[in-house]
Scaffold this motif. Structure first.
Motif, short mmCIF file in Angstrom:
data_model
loop_
_atom_site.label_atom_id
_atom_site.label_comp_id
_atom_site.label_asym_id
_atom_site.label_seq_id
_atom_site.Cartn_x
_atom_site.Cartn_y
_atom_site.Cartn_z
N SER A 194 7.58 23.78 7.08
CA SER A 194 8.36 23.49 5.86
C SER A 194 9.72 22.89 6.24
N LEU A 230 9.13 19.35 6.65
CA LEU A 230 9.01 18.71 5.34
C LEU A 230 10.40 18.28 4.85
N TYR A 242 2.21 18.02 4.20
CA TYR A 242 2.75 19.35 4.53
C TYR A 242 1.60 20.37 4.69
N LEU A 258 3.23 14.80 8.68
CA LEU A 258 4.45 14.62 7.90
C LEU A 258 5.25 13.44 8.45
N GLY A 316 6.75 26.49 0.78
CA GLY A 316 7.12 25.10 0.46
C GLY A 316 8.02 25.04 -0.77
#
Ligand code: HEM
Length: 497
Positions: free
Chosen positions: A155, A158, A183, A200, A455
Motif C-alpha cells: 500500500s 501504491l 495494487y 504498480l 488500501g
C-alpha cells in the motif's frame, strides 16, 4: 446425386437430433410441475444476456416477479437446468443445513491436463474438502496478522506511484479500476508467491499480464455449457480451462520459489511459507509441487477480480458521498492517533465505520450477482412434493436479495448505517451473502477485507477522493462479466490532504 441425398438426410437427421435433445432439456421443469418461464432454444431464460442485461439483472427481474408467489422457480441458465431459490430458509438449507447434498459448485476442472483448474473454487466432494482443509489454516487471524505488514508495504508503493503520476501529469484523473487492480495483484503476488511483482510501478509487468490472461474466458458459451453438462466427457477429451501459457507460467514461478526457499532457508510470513510447511509436514498428507502452485494461484483466481471490484466501487461511493468519506477519515485518524500513526492489524479491526462502508458497498455493487451449488444427491424440498434431482444447478441470487426494498429500503441509496451491528441483527442471516455462506463460504473473506481496508486507510489518510466530469453517474456495468465491473472504468480525482 448420392452425395446430395446424403447431405440432405444428414442435415435433417442432425437438426432433428439437436431439436429432440434441446426439447428434452427444456421440458424438464414443465414435466415436474415446477413454476418456470418458457425458455428459448440455446439461451434458456437468459435471452437478453450480454445484449441488454447482465445475469444479475436477469435474476433480479425473476426474483422480484416471483417473490411472495413461489419459494423457488425452475430456470434454464442457457442449456443448464437450474433452480432459482427465492426463499431464505431454503437458501439456508442449501448453503448450510443440508450442505451434504450440495457440496459442488458445478464448475469444470481437469486435474490431469490442467492442474491449476483443480483449485478449491472448482473442486467438488472429497477433493474439495481436502483442498479446503489445507487452505483454511492459511487464513486464520494469527496468520493474517503476520501477513498484514506485507500488504502495508504494497500500500506504501501504491501511494508512491500515485505521487509520481501526479508529479508527471498533475491534471490527469485516475482510472481507479486499473490502479487498484495493480495494487491487488502486487499484494496477491507478494503473499501468495513471495514475489515482488512490480505491477504498480510497471503496468506491463509479466506477472500482471499473465494474471489477466488467466481471466480471459477461454471458451464460448456453448463450450462452457458442454463442459458444465458433460464434465467427464470433457475431461476425457482433454478440454482445459486455463491456457497452456498460463499453466506453464504459474507452475514455473511457484516451483522456482519453493526451490529457492528450500535451498536458502529464507523465511517470510506469507502463504508460500505456509504451503512449503505443508509440503514438508508429517502431520497431513504432503502437498505436491503442483498443489502448492494451485493453492497459491487461488489467491489470484479467487481474489484479484473480486478485490479489485470491491475496492474500486468503494472509492467510487466515497467520492460520491463526501459526508461518508469525512466520517470514515475522522475514524481512521482517531484510531491512527491511538496507535502512534502506525497502521496495525489491531487498529484496522477497530475501524468499525470503515467496515460498514465496505459492507454497504458490497451490497450496492455486489461483486458476484449469484452463487451456485450443484445437487450431488436427490434432495426432497421440505414441506413440498418436489425433489431437487442430482446434477441440478441451484442458483442463489445474491444481488437480487441485496436490492430487495423489503429488506434494504431505498436500495439504490448508499447508506453504511444499514450495516451497524444493531441493523444487521434485525435481518435474516441470508440477507447478506456477499461472501456466500456455509462450508463453501469465501475462503478469502478476511484476507480480502484486510487487503481492501489497508488500501482504503492509506488512500483516505493521504487524499480526498473526488468525482470528476468523467465519473459515470449512475454507474453502468459491463453486461457479460461474472465479477461486477464498471462499463467504462471509474475515473476519480485524488486531492492531497
Ligand atoms: C471483496 C472480495 C471478495 C468477495 C466479494 C468474494 C466473494 C466470494 C463469493 C460470493 C464466493 C462464493 C461463496 C459461496 O458459494 O458460498 C467466494 C468463494 C471463494 N473465494 Fe472469494 N471473494 C472475495 C475475495 C476473495 C479473496 C481475496 C480470495 C483469495 C484467497 C478469495 C477466494 C475464494 C475462494 C477460494 C472461493 C471458493 C471457496 C470454496 O468453494 O470453498 N475470495 N468468494
Amino acid at each position: 446425386m448420392d452425395l446430395l441425398y446424403f447431405l440432405i438426410y444428414f442435415t435433417i437427421g442432425s437438426c432433428t437430433i439437436i431439436y429432440m435433445f434441446l426439447r428434452k432439456i427444456y421440458s424438464y421443469w414443465e414435466k415436474r410441475g415446477v413454476l418456470h418461464v418458457k425458455p428459448s432454444f440455446f439461451l434458456g431464460n437468459c435471452q437478453e444476456f450480454g445484449k441488454t442485461k447482465s445475469i444479475g439483472q436477469i435474476l433480479r427481474e425473476y426474483y422480484n416477479k416471483y417473490k411472495g408467489l413461489a419459494k423457488y422457480i425452475g430456470f434454464y441458465l442457457f442449456l443448464r437446468r437450474s433452480l432459482l431459490v427465492i426463499d431464505f430458509d431454503l437458501i439456508k438449507n442449501v448453503l448450510i443445513k443440508d450442505f451434504e447434498y450440495f457440496t459442488s459448485r458445478g464448475m469444470y476442472y481437469n486435474e490431469r491436463n490442467d492442474p491449476l483448474s483443480a483449485n478449491v473454487v472448482y473442486l467438488q466432494g472429497e477433493k474439495w474438502r481436502k483442498s479446503r482443509n489445507e487452505l483454511n489454516p492459511c487464513f486464520t487471524s494469527g496468520k493474517l496478522k503476520h501477513m498484514f505488514p506485507l500488504a502495508v508495504d504494497v500500500s506504501n508503493q501504491l501511494i508512491k506511484v500515485i505521487k509520481q503520476q501526479q508529479l508527471s501529469t498533475p491534471n490527469e484523473d485516475f482510472e481507479i479500476h486499473s490502479l487498484i487492480n495493480r495494487y491487488i495483484i502486487d499484494v496477491a503476488g507478494s503473499i501468495g508467491f513471495g514475489l515482488n511483482c512490480n505491477s504498480l510501478k510497471n503496468p506491463n509487468a509479466e506477472f500482471k499480464i499473465m494474471v489477466h490472461e488467466s481471466f480471459k474466458p477461454p471458451h464460448n458459451i456453448i463450450t462452457f455449457s458442454f463442459m458444465s453438462i458433460f464434465p467427464d466427457l470433457s475431461r476425457k477429451l482433454g478440454i482445459t480451462y486455463y491456457s497452456n501459457n498460463v499453466q506453464k507460467f504459474f507452475l514455473r514461478i511457484s516451483n522456482e520459489m519453493v526451490k529457492f526457499r528450500e535451498q536458502t532457508e529464507v523465511q517470510r510470513n506469507d502463504m508460500m511459507n505456509l504451503l512449503i510447511e505443508l509440503k514438508n509436514s508429517d502431520k497431513i498428507e504432503r502437498l505436491s509441487m503442483n498443489q502448492i502452485a494451485t493453492h497459491a494461484f487461488t489467491l489470484l483466481t479467487g481474489g484479484v477480480e473480486t478485490n479489485t471490484s470491491a475496492m474500486s466501487f468503494c472509492l467510487y461511493e466515497l467520492a460520491l458521498n463526501q459526508d461518508v468519506q469525512d466520517k470514515a477519515r475522522a475514524e481512521i485518524n482517531k484510531v491512527l492517533t491511538r496507535y502512534e500513526e502506525e497502521l496495525t492489524y489491531e487498529g484496522m479491526n477497530e475501524m468499525k465505520y470503515l467496515q460498514q462502508v465496505f459492507n454497504e458497498n458490497l451490497r450496492l455493487h455486489s461483486v458476484f450477482s449469484l452463487t451456485t451449488r450443484v445437487c450431488t444427491k436427490d434432495y426432497a424440498i421440505p414441506n413440498t412434493n418436489h425433489v431437487i434431482e442430482k446434477d441440478t444447478l441451484v442458483i442463489v441470487p445474491i444481488d437480487a436479495i441485496y436490492h430487495d426494498p423489503e429488506i434494504y429500503p431505498n436500495p439504490e441509496q448508499f447508506d453504511p448505517e444499514r450495516f451497524s451491528a444493531d441493523e444487521v441483527k434485525k435481518r435474516h442471516p441470508m440477507a447478506n451473502l456477499g461472501f456466500g455462506e456455509g462450508p463453501r463460504i469465501c475462503v478469502g473473506k478476511r484476507f480480502g477485507t484486510m487487503q481492501i481496508m489497508i488500501g482504503l486507510v492509506m488512500l483516505l489518510r493521504n487524499y480526498r477522493i473526488m468525482p470528476t466530469s468523467k465519473t459515470c453517474v449512475p454507474m453502468q456495468y459491463k453486461l457479460n462479466k461474472l465479477v461486477t465491473e464498471a462499463k467504462d472504468g471509474i475515473y476519480l480525482k485524488l486531492v492531497k490532504i
